[in-house]
Write a protein that holds these residues in place. Sequence first.
Motif, PDB file in Angstrom:
ATOM      1  N   TRP A 147       0.832  -1.203   0.000  1.00  0.00           N
ATOM      2  CA  TRP A 147       0.000   0.000   0.000  1.00  0.00           C
ATOM      3  C   TRP A 147       0.873   1.263   0.000  1.00  0.00           C
ATOM      4  CZ3 TRP A 147      -0.692   3.086   4.671  1.00  0.00           C
ATOM      5  CH2 TRP A 147      -1.610   4.129   4.526  1.00  0.00           C
ATOM      6  N   ALA A 148       1.927   1.274   0.797  1.00  0.00           N
ATOM      7  CA  ALA A 148       2.823   2.427   0.846  1.00  0.00           C
ATOM      8  C   ALA A 148       3.545   2.627  -0.480  1.00  0.00           C
ATOM      9  CB  ALA A 148       3.831   2.260   1.983  1.00  0.00           C
ATOM     10  N   VAL A 149       3.956   1.539  -1.111  1.00  0.00           N
ATOM     11  CA  VAL A 149       4.631   1.644  -2.407  1.00  0.00           C
ATOM     12  C   VAL A 149       3.711   2.277  -3.442  1.00  0.00           C
ATOM     13  CG1 VAL A 149       5.572   0.302  -4.331  1.00  0.00           C
ATOM     14  CG2 VAL A 149       6.258  -0.223  -1.986  1.00  0.00           C
ATOM     15  N   VAL A 150       2.437   1.885  -3.450  1.00  0.00           N
ATOM     16  CA  VAL A 150       1.487   2.487  -4.384  1.00  0.00           C
ATOM     17  C   VAL A 150       1.366   3.987  -4.119  1.00  0.00           C
ATOM     18  CG1 VAL A 150      -0.925   2.539  -5.124  1.00  0.00           C
ATOM     19  CG2 VAL A 150       0.201   0.342  -4.702  1.00  0.00           C
ATOM     20  N   LEU A 151       1.223   4.378  -2.861  1.00  0.00           N
ATOM     21  CA  LEU A 151       1.094   5.798  -2.524  1.00  0.00           C
ATOM     22  C   LEU A 151       2.343   6.589  -2.898  1.00  0.00           C
ATOM     23  CD1 LEU A 151      -0.738   5.567   0.906  1.00  0.00           C
ATOM     24  CD2 LEU A 151      -1.483   6.979  -1.017  1.00  0.00           C
TER      25      LEU A 151
END
Length: 508
Positions: free
Chosen positions: A190-194
Amino acid sequence: MTSGGRSRSRWLWGLRAVAGAVAALLLAVVVRLPWAGDLGIHAATIERLRHDPLHPGDPLVDADVPSPYYSPWTVLLGLVAKATGAGVFGVLRGAAVVGLVLLLSGIWHFVRTLTERRAAPPLAVLCVLFLWGPSLFEWSGFLGLNSLALTVSYPSTFALGLSFHLWAWLRKALRAGSGWPVFLGLGVLWAVVLLTHQFTGVVASLGAAAMLLGARPWPPRAVLLRLAAGLALGLVVLAVWPYYSFFDLFGAGGDLERIHRALYRDLLGRFGLALLLGVSALALRFRRDRRDPLVLFFALGAVVFAAGGLSGHYSWGRVLPAALIPAQAAVAVEVAGLVGAALPTGRGLRRIFAPALAASLAAALAVGAWTQTGTLGYVLPKGALPSAVTAKYRPPWPGYRWITPWVRYGDVVMAKKFPARQIPAYGAYTVAPGYPDFFLPDEVAREDAVRRYFAPSTPRAERVEALRRYGARWVVAYPGDGGLGEGDPALRKVATGPRGLGLYRVVG
């Protein structure tokens, strides 16, 4: 096999063949890598990282400031470019292939968590690409065929592909009550996408919230605790990312709002077919399950989009895929269920709407395909296209490779906004960035310097001072742009590009 079974089998293989042909078309587009929109800034980002992976500086102007374009994905691409010596556009073609594979497999993966109907995944691919509206629309993060052809190498495509997998893995993890490693991994994903594409990260977050709120059965406390730990780990990753401060982006605005106001125009023309059929399919799902994840996903996206329009935060319009994607997926799942089973009997909403929905979808996909036939021009020569398709084809931007025999890496170029969006792709900087640059403290001063340089009433001394202040070694301008004249002793013309565009060396 019964005649009905053979018919459904032929229909399934037909769907798969069409989806495969569309995927092959997009792979052929990658070879050409048509240039439009933001390709320049993504190429410039990789170029800076290739030269200095640890301290790349601003990708567009000669300034030692952070940039949100330095994401985990672009950092990886920069390292690949540095290690292999491959050209930036070659690396972007590789990124396009990876992004496309992630996107198509992600759609397939996500839809398979919604239904066991084998026709649903290929039909969902077609819906995502063709179920839009009768007006052509192109924007990063929006997955119409023509838009995707132009943005397939962008970080937004990579982030959307990861998002589909995130939603699918989250649904499976909630259903199976997975252990700590799975939920911690989902938090990092999720953090990588953001970090990779912030607008897509918001879409991913709304989708993840819908998957949780629509989970059946409701996850036990132990699973929710693991999910919370994954969320916390994701926040830590966002906080410690070294290339830019993610949380400082919440203060961005200004130019972003003005640019995104266009997303609130011509909604029916651009998205009407997706919304009309999607709401019908979502109504069927809502009737069966008040907590259907696609219904919740659509509702969250629609509310945020509407709030942006009502409050003047037009950049919130980038969340619109959070309404479009669940609508398109719902149509695919419902129609696949209709074709994959016997015609419903008895009374009820499904018996009335389902056959009409299937016929309407076929017509809408045909309209969407026709609207986007100009995409063929990115693969075939213009002369090989039928006249009706040629009328829809728009040639990509030509680029500025013609300046590279003279302009070297790190040189500063004085140019107006449109050339400034492409020139940094070849290693040069521009005086002012071609895009809003939230972390650049003197952005307004730089833009004013460019505006004053080309303004007809600006004294010569002020123009020369602007060139010296920012260390400009080159000027790129059309004859009618203004600025110092071709015969001015401070400039020497060295090349002429497309449509009379001139390259001038600053000598005085």
